[in-house]
Design a protein around this motif. Structure first.
Motif, mmCIF file in Angstrom:
data_model
loop_
_atom_site.group_PDB
_atom_site.id
_atom_site.type_symbol
_atom_site.label_atom_id
_atom_site.label_comp_id
_atom_site.label_asym_id
_atom_site.label_seq_id
_atom_site.Cartn_x
_atom_site.Cartn_y
_atom_site.Cartn_z
ATOM 1 N N TYR A 73 -10.312 -7.755 -9.385
ATOM 2 C CA TYR A 73 -9.084 -7.996 -10.393
ATOM 3 C C TYR A 73 -8.975 -7.158 -11.482
ATOM 4 C CZ TYR A 73 -12.560 -10.551 -12.885
ATOM 5 O OH TYR A 73 -13.674 -10.975 -13.706
ATOM 6 N N GLU A 74 -9.998 -6.054 -11.272
ATOM 7 C CA GLU A 74 -10.151 -4.930 -12.176
ATOM 8 C C GLU A 74 -9.603 -3.369 -11.943
ATOM 9 O OE1 GLU A 74 -14.105 -6.293 -14.680
ATOM 10 O OE2 GLU A 74 -14.329 -5.155 -12.885
ATOM 11 N N ASN A 75 -8.519 -3.598 -10.887
ATOM 12 C CA ASN A 75 -7.925 -2.503 -10.426
ATOM 13 C C ASN A 75 -6.792 -2.685 -11.009
ATOM 14 O OD1 ASN A 75 -10.191 -1.850 -8.645
ATOM 15 N ND2 ASN A 75 -9.315 -3.341 -7.058
ATOM 16 N N GLN A 76 -5.874 -1.091 -10.878
ATOM 17 C CA GLN A 76 -4.858 -0.985 -11.652
ATOM 18 C C GLN A 76 -4.035 -0.788 -10.277
ATOM 19 O OE1 GLN A 76 -1.982 -1.732 -13.025
ATOM 20 N NE2 GLN A 76 -2.259 -0.560 -14.986
ATOM 21 N N PHE A 77 -2.943 -1.577 -9.892
ATOM 22 C CA PHE A 77 -1.984 -1.397 -8.878
ATOM 23 C C PHE A 77 -0.654 -0.822 -9.317
ATOM 24 C CE2 PHE A 77 -4.910 -4.409 -7.267
ATOM 25 C CZ PHE A 77 -5.410 -4.013 -6.094
ATOM 26 N N VAL A 78 -0.136 0.078 -8.748
ATOM 27 C CA VAL A 78 1.168 0.580 -9.450
ATOM 28 C C VAL A 78 2.052 1.085 -8.122
ATOM 29 C CG1 VAL A 78 2.153 2.898 -10.206
ATOM 30 C CG2 VAL A 78 -0.069 1.875 -11.044
ATOM 31 N N VAL A 79 3.345 0.575 -8.339
ATOM 32 C CA VAL A 79 4.393 0.787 -7.408
ATOM 33 C C VAL A 79 5.562 1.721 -8.208
ATOM 34 C CG1 VAL A 79 6.120 -0.354 -5.774
ATOM 35 C CG2 VAL A 79 3.958 -1.198 -6.092
#
Length: 840
Positions: free
Chosen positions: A126-132
């Protein structure tokens, strides 16, 4: 796709299509064009950058040209290596430093519609950054929960807010180290997806893919049984009957010379088998993705993207080994986004504006009962799971909204005195809100007392006449809370290139009104072309990443805490419930804490070798100020407090070695990673409330809160992972791919079916002996899994093509070791997916 990178009008860029040798260009360009057909031909190597415009992947095997740990996969590559179920996990497996959770290989992972969780460079999932499309898609609401809707106080939060089908993605970028200053709010890595655009020609696709139990092999295991015990012999779980399919439709067309529109729809359905109370039942999930995207040229140098995404999700499930616990979750998410790109005389401008809203509603039985095994309550004994549990955690309504505005500018390269300068800067502001609503008070009953003479006075819900009664319960009152989080960020980055040396210096500033910290992170990276011919490059970097503030913290401060009630008997007659004052109620405090951060050191080598490229990279992370918590004694106000602190820390060291090459129409990708992670805290919070005596367990002969046991668990921490991927195109009609993945052995903690007696506890003046569930260590053995895929295209009338495909997962039908030794359960083996479609 950025204007400065192409210099072309967006709607007139033709859709990328494979040539007669598509795999040749798939990995033929890495960074400065390192991958050559012959590594000794340096003159040919220097001219390879001209192929970047047409290559499906700019740098799949190594570090980007500015030293960023970037891996880029465009549409053709996604179609080749994406899975039949619409996931992108097949592509992510080709990136060193990424690990998947242990559940991904089990039965649930086989048919779960949610994206698989990943760890990047030792970060928690849960420490990742997801970008769209330039804006965040990370979920900030309890992402460490199981996400299946079964939580007491929440419906669960996957680390991604919306689940996008791979068919919607036009380009995928993954950063595992040396991450540019444009990205923040993570201490793991970044996954950046750009949705598809319409091209200058009309095209459509229609396909259906699926699998079912008849196409899947399973291994069934029955738990150990002691003939001297009073329990009946266990019944082996029956093989599940399930099905899963995915249907998709895509159509894009130019409306005018400067306007194009794209429509993409996908529908997924699955039934996931699980063993509960000795029988196999199915959990049902449905997920739909709809994307409508309009792309328009605005003059000769501008482009506007407007998109709407709708992703509803539904599930029907139950609590494992709990009777009468069926519940349903009706949720969904949708977003509206607008992006404007403008290329001026010397600067490219990007403006992104987005709004996202998701709603999750749960319907479940209101009341949870931990019964002891008696003549009328013995399903727990029959299934050998300890207590006879019953009920659910009640209805919940949850709403999340976020609005974001981002502006970025990128100066075109300028050369002064032989030195090339490139500058980039940007800003971002966002507001997120979250509403939590429980309409009815929930009671969770524990500490059942067996009494063959007990008189219930007509209380049939929590007392069994002349059998047992509950002496303790937790009370979760009806509640309605709304919280908000405001965030702002600024960043700037400059790159200088001189002769064989290139270096980047950057800084990023972040602020939010919850933690109220001014976080200033430095970013630096450099590359050296050792011989000046792009055959050997050295990479180094030193960076700091600050984590994101989670609304979970703020919400728990505002929410009413649960409290305990107790009762006893007088002359075997149950008394009325009374609020317990000795233990005190729990509240959460998150004042004056620092933002967790990670300091990263990276060194790497990129070397042309045997007609391909070898990459060697060492990543070291030192994570400090991670959230942990302290529990206080009961204070004068009658409360005990969970006080958040920054005492948590962890370290990560990863060494990855990879090699990528193209021989004719054959692609080979090989990489292995050795890593080691040390930590003194499991995650930011326990998965369940561990404040009642019923939530204590026995581990290695010690009585521990379940939350402390979670710290001892091992996941996303395999010491060795090796992946080998091969793809080959035999002709314009036939292509095939294969992937082998080795995961080293590691230890985990499992729950047994045994119960032991715990301590004597005082429940309102009545002393009772608690019952503890036993947990123990177990080694999970190494696995080596092979996957195969084949596609065959049959030309029809005009431009239409019939597409057929087959994907076989776990070809050798090897064990995945998701069922613990001595337990009942089912493991998946070989599985077949079939696809039938039409391109037109």
């Amino acid at each position: 796709m950025k204007l400065a990178e192409t210099g072309q009008r967006l709607c007139r860029i033709p859709p990328r299509r494979w040539s007669s040798s598509p795999l040749l260009v798939t990995l033929s360009v890495i960074s400065h064009g390192v991958v050559a057909q012959d590594s000794t031909d340096h003159s040919a190597t220097k001219q390879l950058p001209e192929l970047v415009i047409t290559a499906p992947v700019a740098n799949p095997g190594g570090v980007g040209e500015t030293g960023a740990g970037e891996y880029v996969f465009e549409r053709d590559y996604i179609e080749q290596f994406g899975a039949s179920d619409g996931g992108i996990e097949g592509i992510l497996k080709l990136v060193p430093g990424i690990q998947f959770g242990e559940d991904s290989e089990g039965v649930d992972g086989l048919t779960d519609l949610k994206p698989e969780s990943i760890s990047i460079s030792g970060g928690r999932f849960y420490e990742n950054q997801f970008v769209v499309d330039g804006l965040g898609n990370s979920n900030r609401l309890d992402p460490a929960s199981d996400g299946d809707g079964s939580g007491i106080d929440d419906i669960g939060g996957h680390e991604q807010a919306l689940f996008l089908d791979a068919d919607l993605i036009g380009e995928l970028k993954v950063y595992d180290s040396n991450v540019p200053a444009a990205y923040g709010g993570f201490t793991g890595g970044v996954v950046d997806a750009t949705t598809r655009r319409a091209g200058n020609e009309a095209e459509g696709k229609l396909s259906v893919s699926g699998t079912r139990s008849q196409w899947t092999q399973f291994r069934t295991y029955t738990r150990d049984w002691d003939p001297e015990s009073q329990a009946l012999p266990p019944m082996p779980p029956s093989e599940p009957e399930f099905e899963r399919y995915r249907a998709r439709f895509h159509y894009s067309t130019p409306m005018t010379d400067s306007v194009g529109i794209l429509t993409s729809v996908s529908q997924a359905y699955s039934e996931t088998p699980d063993v509960t109370l000795g029988e196999t039942r199915n959990r049902v999930q449905r997920n739909q993705n709809v994307l409508v995207k309009l792309t328009s040229e605005l003059g000769a140098s501008g482009a506007l993207d407007i998109s709407a995404t709708y992703a509803p999700f539904e599930s029907e499930s139950f609590l494992t080994d709990v009777k009468g616990s069926d519940y349903s979750v009706e949720g969904g998410g949708y977003s509206l986004k607008a992006g404007y790109d403008y290329l001026g005389e010397a600067v490219e401008h990007e403006i992104d504006l987005g709004w996202t809203r998701s709603v999750n509603n749960r319907e479940a039985p209101n009341g949870f009962y931990n019964w002891e095994n008696t003549r009328s309550r013995q399903w727990g004994r029959e299934a050998d799971v300890g207590l006879s549990r019953e009920g659910g955690y009640g209805d919940l309504d949850m709403v999340q909204e976020s609005a974001t505005l981002a502006y970025r500018l990128k100066a075109l390269p300028v050369t002064v005195g032989g030195v090339e300068f490139r500058h980039e800067a940007g800003s971002e502001i966002s507001q997120s809100s979250y509403r939590y609503q429980r309409d009815k008070t929930l009671f969770v009953y524990d500490t059942a007392v067996i009494n063959s003479d007990v008189q219930c006075r007509g209380m049939v819900d929590d007392c069994m006449q002349e059998e047992q009664y509950f002496s303790g319960r937790r009370v979760y009152e009806a509640d309605d809370v709304t919280v908000r989080l405001n965030e702002a960020a600024l960043y700037a980055e400059s790159t200088l290139a001189w002769q064989r040396l290139s270096g980047t210096l950057g800084v990023r500033y972040d602020y939010n009104d919850f933690l109220k910290n001014h976080d200033l992170a430095f970013r630096s990276r450099a590359t050296l072309d050792v011989f000046g011919n792009a055959s050997t490059r050295l990479i180094a970097g030193y960076n700091r990443y600050y984590g994101a503030a989670l609304l979970t913290y703020k919400l728990r401060e505002a929410r009413a805490p649960f409290y305990r009630e107790y009762r006893s008997t007088e002359q075997n007659i149950v008394t009325d419930w009374q609020r317990e004052s000795g233990q005190g109620d729990y509240r959460y405090v998150f004042d004056d804490v620092a933002t967790p951060y990670s300091d990263e050191q990276t060194v790497g080598l990129e070397q042309a070798l045997l007609g391909g490229v070898m990459t060697l990279k060492v990543v070291k992370r030192d994570n400090q100020d991670e959230f942990a918590r302290t529990e206080t004694e009961t204070r004068d106000d009658g409360y005990r407090y969970y006080i958040m602190n920054n005492d948590g820390s962890s370290e990560y060291l990863g060494v990855s070695l990879g090699w990528n090459a193209v021989y004719g129409n054959t692609l080979i990708s090989v990489h292995g990673t050795w890593s080691e992670t040390k930590t003194n805290n499991g995650d930011y919070d326990d998965p369940i409330d561990n404040t009642s005596s019923s939530e204590y367990i026995s581990y290695k002969g010690k009585r521990l809160p379940y939350g402390e046991l979670d710290i001892l668990r091992s996941d996303f921490n395999r010491p060795i992972v090796v992946n080998v991927g091969v793809a080959h195109r035999f002709s314009e009609q036939l292509s095939a791919s294969a992937n082998a993945r080795y995961r080293g052995a590691y230890d985990q903690i499992k729950r047994t079916g045994r119960q032991v007696e715990g301590e004597l506890i005082d429940n309102g003046g009545e002393v009772v002996r608690e019952s503890l569930t036993v947990y123990e260590d177990e080694e999970r053995k190494a696995t080596l899994l092979f996957d195969l895929g084949i596609d065959y295209r049959i030309p029809l009338v005009g431009d239409s093509v019939l597409v057929t495909g087959a994907e076989v997962k776990n070809v050798l039908n090897d064990r995945v070791y998701t069922v613990s030794e001595g337990d009942s359960g089912i493991e998946p083996g070989r599985q077949l997916w079939l696809t039938l479609g039409l391109d037109f």
